[in-house]
Design an enzyme around this catalytic site. Structure first.
Site, mmCIF file in Angstrom:
data_model
loop_
_atom_site.group_PDB
_atom_site.id
_atom_site.type_symbol
_atom_site.label_atom_id
_atom_site.label_comp_id
_atom_site.label_asym_id
_atom_site.label_seq_id
_atom_site.Cartn_x
_atom_site.Cartn_y
_atom_site.Cartn_z
ATOM 1 C CG HIS A 1 -2.061 0.941 1.386
ATOM 2 N ND1 HIS A 1 -2.399 1.848 0.287
ATOM 3 C CD2 HIS A 1 -3.127 1.235 2.313
ATOM 4 C CE1 HIS A 1 -3.419 2.412 0.555
ATOM 5 N NE2 HIS A 1 -4.013 2.073 1.864
ATOM 6 C CG HIS B 1 -4.117 0.795 -8.170
ATOM 7 N ND1 HIS B 1 -5.651 0.523 -7.780
ATOM 8 C CD2 HIS B 1 -3.577 1.509 -7.140
ATOM 9 C CE1 HIS B 1 -5.644 1.403 -6.760
ATOM 10 N NE2 HIS B 1 -4.653 1.758 -6.474
ATOM 11 C CG ASP C 1 3.109 4.636 -3.787
ATOM 12 O OD1 ASP C 1 2.991 5.875 -3.347
ATOM 13 O OD2 ASP C 1 2.265 3.715 -3.391
HETATM 14 N N1 ACO Z 1 5.235 -6.471 -10.727
HETATM 15 C C1 ACO Z 1 4.930 -7.766 -11.430
HETATM 16 N N2 ACO Z 1 3.872 -8.141 -11.320
HETATM 17 C C2 ACO Z 1 2.828 -7.729 -10.846
HETATM 18 C C3 ACO Z 1 2.723 -6.669 -10.098
HETATM 19 C C4 ACO Z 1 3.940 -6.115 -10.101
HETATM 20 N N3 ACO Z 1 4.120 -4.763 -9.591
HETATM 21 N N4 ACO Z 1 1.671 -6.369 -9.477
HETATM 22 C C5 ACO Z 1 0.938 -7.215 -9.979
HETATM 23 N N5 ACO Z 1 1.545 -8.192 -10.849
HETATM 24 C C6 ACO Z 1 1.077 -9.291 -11.423
HETATM 25 C C7 ACO Z 1 0.875 -10.437 -10.389
HETATM 26 O O1 ACO Z 1 1.920 -11.306 -10.163
HETATM 27 C C8 ACO Z 1 -0.331 -11.240 -10.976
HETATM 28 O O2 ACO Z 1 0.306 -12.155 -12.113
HETATM 29 P P1 ACO Z 1 -0.558 -13.741 -12.463
HETATM 30 O O3 ACO Z 1 -2.090 -13.222 -12.723
HETATM 31 O O4 ACO Z 1 0.268 -14.131 -13.451
HETATM 32 O O5 ACO Z 1 -0.564 -14.231 -11.071
HETATM 33 C C9 ACO Z 1 -1.190 -10.105 -11.608
HETATM 34 O O6 ACO Z 1 -0.136 -9.076 -11.946
HETATM 35 C C10 ACO Z 1 -2.302 -9.703 -10.585
HETATM 36 O O7 ACO Z 1 -1.796 -9.177 -9.534
HETATM 37 P P2 ACO Z 1 -2.362 -9.180 -8.042
HETATM 38 O O8 ACO Z 1 -1.471 -9.429 -7.327
HETATM 39 O O9 ACO Z 1 -3.400 -10.444 -7.978
HETATM 40 O O10 ACO Z 1 -3.086 -8.041 -8.144
HETATM 41 P P3 ACO Z 1 -3.908 -7.168 -6.810
HETATM 42 O O11 ACO Z 1 -4.965 -6.398 -7.340
HETATM 43 O O12 ACO Z 1 -3.940 -8.237 -5.765
HETATM 44 O O13 ACO Z 1 -2.391 -6.277 -6.269
HETATM 45 C C11 ACO Z 1 -1.170 -4.476 -5.763
HETATM 46 C C12 ACO Z 1 -2.487 -4.687 -6.537
HETATM 47 C C13 ACO Z 1 -0.966 -4.982 -4.555
HETATM 48 C C14 ACO Z 1 -0.955 -2.899 -6.123
HETATM 49 C C15 ACO Z 1 0.011 -5.298 -6.878
HETATM 50 O O14 ACO Z 1 0.049 -4.780 -8.377
HETATM 51 C C16 ACO Z 1 1.229 -4.795 -6.220
HETATM 52 O O15 ACO Z 1 1.907 -5.400 -5.399
HETATM 53 N N6 ACO Z 1 2.211 -3.810 -6.629
HETATM 54 C C17 ACO Z 1 3.420 -3.317 -6.405
HETATM 55 C C18 ACO Z 1 3.196 -2.688 -5.107
HETATM 56 C C19 ACO Z 1 2.724 -1.189 -5.246
HETATM 57 O O16 ACO Z 1 2.860 -0.458 -6.064
HETATM 58 N N7 ACO Z 1 1.831 -0.851 -4.366
HETATM 59 C C20 ACO Z 1 1.017 0.477 -4.235
HETATM 60 C C21 ACO Z 1 -0.406 0.380 -4.789
HETATM 61 S S1 ACO Z 1 -1.033 2.157 -4.973
HETATM 62 C C22 ACO Z 1 -1.201 2.343 -3.530
HETATM 63 O O17 ACO Z 1 -1.308 1.742 -2.548
HETATM 64 C C23 ACO Z 1 -1.279 3.909 -3.157
#
Ligand code: ACO
Length: 433
Positions: free
Chosen positions: A272, A311, A367
Site C-alpha cells: 500500500h 493497482h 507511488d
Molecule cells: N510487478 C510484477 N507483477 C505484478 C505486479 C508488479 N508490481 N503487480 C501485479 N503483478 C502481477 C501478479 O503477479 C499477477 O500475475 P498472475 O496473474 O500471473 O499471477 C497479476 O499481476 C495480478 O496481480 P495481483 O497481485 O492479483 O493484483 P492485486 O490487485 O491483488 O494487487 C497490488 C495490486 C498490490 C497493487 C500489486 O499490483 C502490487 O503488489 N504492486 C506493487 C506494489 C505497489 O506499487 N503498491 C502500491 C499500490 S498503490 C497505493 O497503495 C497507493
C-alpha cells in the site's frame, strides 16, 4: 427506456434443489444477505458469497470519492482530480472531502484558522518521540503518537456529538505534519522546529522539517506548491486498504485517533503506502539502465514485484501518476534532476511495451514517481509513507464521518468459510506423539 421494476431482479436457480430465487438489483448490486434464503435443508445456515480480499464486494455506499479504474478517472465529491490539483489547495480539498462541497471564502478562512490553531502538540507527546531509538522508523513513531493522542483528548470518545467530532478532525489534520516533522527531526538528532502558523499548511510542514537557525523560515514556493499538490493527490482513494481499516475499526466506535492509528498501520505495508519507499529501494538496486532488462525478467518470473506498478482498481494509467510526472519536472528545475529519473522513465517505457505487463494491465501508480520528487527535496526515503499519511488523513476522516452517519452502519464482522476440523478428541500432552 426505463427498466420495469419487475425486471430489476437477478434470478438464481439452485441446481441442488431446482428452486428459483429472484433477488432485487440496486445500483448493479445484489445484497449478499439476500443469498441467505438459499438453502438445501430448512435448518441450513444459508448461502453466503465468498470474496477473499473483497475484490468484488461493496462494503458501503459512499459519496466521497469516485474511481473508474478502466478509464483512469478519479474524482473527489464529483470534482476531477486534475482540476483540483490545478486550481485548489490541500485544505480546500480537505474541506471538500469532509463536507461534500467546496467552501466559500468565509468557510475556508474559518476552516483554515481552525486547522492552523491546532498545529501544536502537547509537550508530553514530544517526550514520547524523545523515547524512540535514533533509528526508529518514522511511520512507527507516527502510528504510536497518533494513537497516544487519544489519551490526551478523552472527550474524543463522544463520536456522535457533531461538535466534538469536528474538533478531533481539525486536530488530526493539524497535528499530523507536526508529529511527522518531529519524528523526522528526532531521527536526524535535530531539535524540533515548532509550527509557524503564518505559513501555509504545506509551507509550515517544510518549516518544521528544515528550519535551522534562521528566525523565520521561508519555504521555496515551488517546493511548497509541490508538497501541496502531492497532498491533494493522496487525499482520498475510496475503499482502499487503509480507508477500509478506518471503517472496520471505526465501526466498533473507538475515538478517531485510535482508528486513524489503524489506518496508518495499514498504509505502512509495502503493498500500500509503503510502495513509494520500495520504488526508491528498487531503483537503487537496479542502479543503471543496462540492468533494467534483468529486473523486468525477474519481475515476470515472479522473483520480485515491480514496486510502483499495478493497482487493484486502476487497469489503465493512474491519473495521479500523470500529474506527479509534471510536478517532478517543476521540482527538478529547482533541485536538479534526480539521478534515478532516467532509470524510472526507461523502466516505465519497457514495462509498458512488455506483453506481461500489457496483458495484466500493469501501469505506474501514484507511488512510482512521488518518491523521486521527495528524494530530490531532501526528504529521506523513510519519510515517504509519512507524507502519504498526512495527505490521506482528511480522506480517512471523511470516510469515518460518512460511516458514523450511515443508517446502515453496524460493527464490521465478516463471515468465513470454515474448512478446519470439528469436535476432535482432546489427547493429554503425555499421550501425544
Ligand atoms: N510487478 C510484477 N507483477 C505484478 C505486479 C508488479 N508490481 N503487480 C501485479 N503483478 C502481477 C501478479 O503477479 C499477477 O500475475 P498472475 O496473474 O500471473 O499471477 C497479476 O499481476 C495480478 O496481480 P495481483 O497481485 O492479483 O493484483 P492485486 O490487485 O491483488 O494487487 C497490488 C495490486 C498490490 C497493487 C500489486 O499490483 C502490487 O503488489 N504492486 C506493487 C506494489 C505497489 O506499487 N503498491 C502500491 C499500490 S498503490 C497505493 O497503495 C497507493
Amino acid at each position: 427506456m426505463a427498466k420495469s421494476k419487475a425486471n430489476n431482479t437477478l434470478s438464481i436457480t439452485d441446481n441442488r434443489t431446482g428452486k428459483q430465487y429472484d433477488l432485487p438489483i440496486e445500483n448493479d448490486t445484489i445484497k449478499a444477505m439476500d443469498l441467505r434464503q438459499i438453502k438445501v435443508k430448512k435448518d441450513d445456515f444459508g448461502m453466503m458469497s465468498y470474496d477473499p480480499a473483497y475484490s468484488n464486494t461493496a462494503s458501503c455506499t459512499s459519496r466521497v470519492t469516485f474511481i473508474d479504474g478502466d478509464k483512469g478517472e478519479l474524482m473527489y465529491r464529483g470534482y476531477p482530480i486534475d482540476v483540483l490539483a490545478k486550481k485548489s489547495n490541500f485544505l480546500e480539498v480537505s474541506y471538500l472531502l469532509l463536507n461534500g462541497k467546496l467552501p466559500n471564502k468565509k468557510e475556508f478562512n474559518t476552516f483554515e484558522g481552525n486547522i492552523m490553531n491546532h498545529t501544536m502538540i502537547h509537550e508530553n507527546i514530544k517526550k514520547f518521540i524523545d523515547g524512540f531509538r535514533y533509528d526508529a522508523h518514522p511511520m512507527g513513531m507516527l502510528m504510536s503518537t497518533v494513537a497516544a493522542l487519544s489519551t490526551f483528548y478523552p472527550e474524543s470518545k463522544d463520536i456522535f456529538d457533531e461538535e466534538t467530532r469536528k474538533i478531533q478532525i481539525h486536530r488530526l489534520i493539524a497535528k499530523m505534519p507536526t508529529l511527522a516533522a518531529f519524528a523526522y527531526r528526532h531521527s536526524m538528532g535535530m531539535p524540533y522546529a515548532y509550527p509557524d502558523n503564518d505559513l501555509s499548511y504545506a509551507g509550515n510542514f517544510l518549516n518544521m522539517l528544515y528550519k535551522m537557525t534562521e528566525l523565520k523560515y521561508k519555504p521555496d514556493p515551488i517546493m511548497e506548491k509541490a508538497i501541496d499538490v502531492l497532498l491533494i493527490l493522496h487525499a482520498d482513494h475510496e475503499q482502499n486498504c487503509s480507508a477500509s481499516a478506518m471503517r472496520n475499526v471505526g465501526s466498533s466506535h473507538p475515538d478517531p485517533y485510535s482508528a486513524t492509528a489503524a489506518s496508518i498501520a495499514a498504509l505502512y505495508g509495502p503493498l500500500h503506502g509503503g510502495a513509494n519507499e520500495g520504488v526508491l529501494q528498487m531503483l537503487a538496486e537496479i542502479g543503471h539502465k543496462d540492468n533494467i532488462p534483468k529486473a523486468i525478467k525477474a519481475a515476470k518470473n515472479g522473483e520480485f514485484r515491480l514496486m510502483g506498478f499495478g493497482h487493484r482498481v486502476y487497469k489503465s494509467y493512474d491519473p495521479r501518476a500523470t500529474i506527479i510526472k509534471d510536478i517532478a519536472h517543476d521540482v527538478f528545475q529547482v533541485t536538479g534532476k534526480n539521478p534515478y529519473l532516467d532509470i524510472a522513465l526507461e523502466l516505465e517505457r519497457i514495462a509498458l511495451e512488455d506483453e506481461y505487463f500489457v496483458k495484466r494491465k500493469l501501469y505506474p501508480n501514484v507511488d512510482f514517481y512521488s518518491g523521486l520528487i521527495y528524494q530530490s527535496m531532501g526528504i529521506p526515503t523513510e519519510m515517504f509513507t509519512v507524507l502519504f499519511a498526512i495527505g490521506r488523513t482528511p480522506g480517512w476522516l471523511a470516510q469515518w464521518k460518512e460511516l458514523l452517519l450511515d443508517p446502515e452502519r453496524r460493527i464490521a464482522r465478516p463471515r468465513q468459510v470454515y474448512l478446519g476440523d470439528k469436535n476432535l478428541k482432546y489427547v493429554p500432552m503425555s499421550k501425544r506423539k
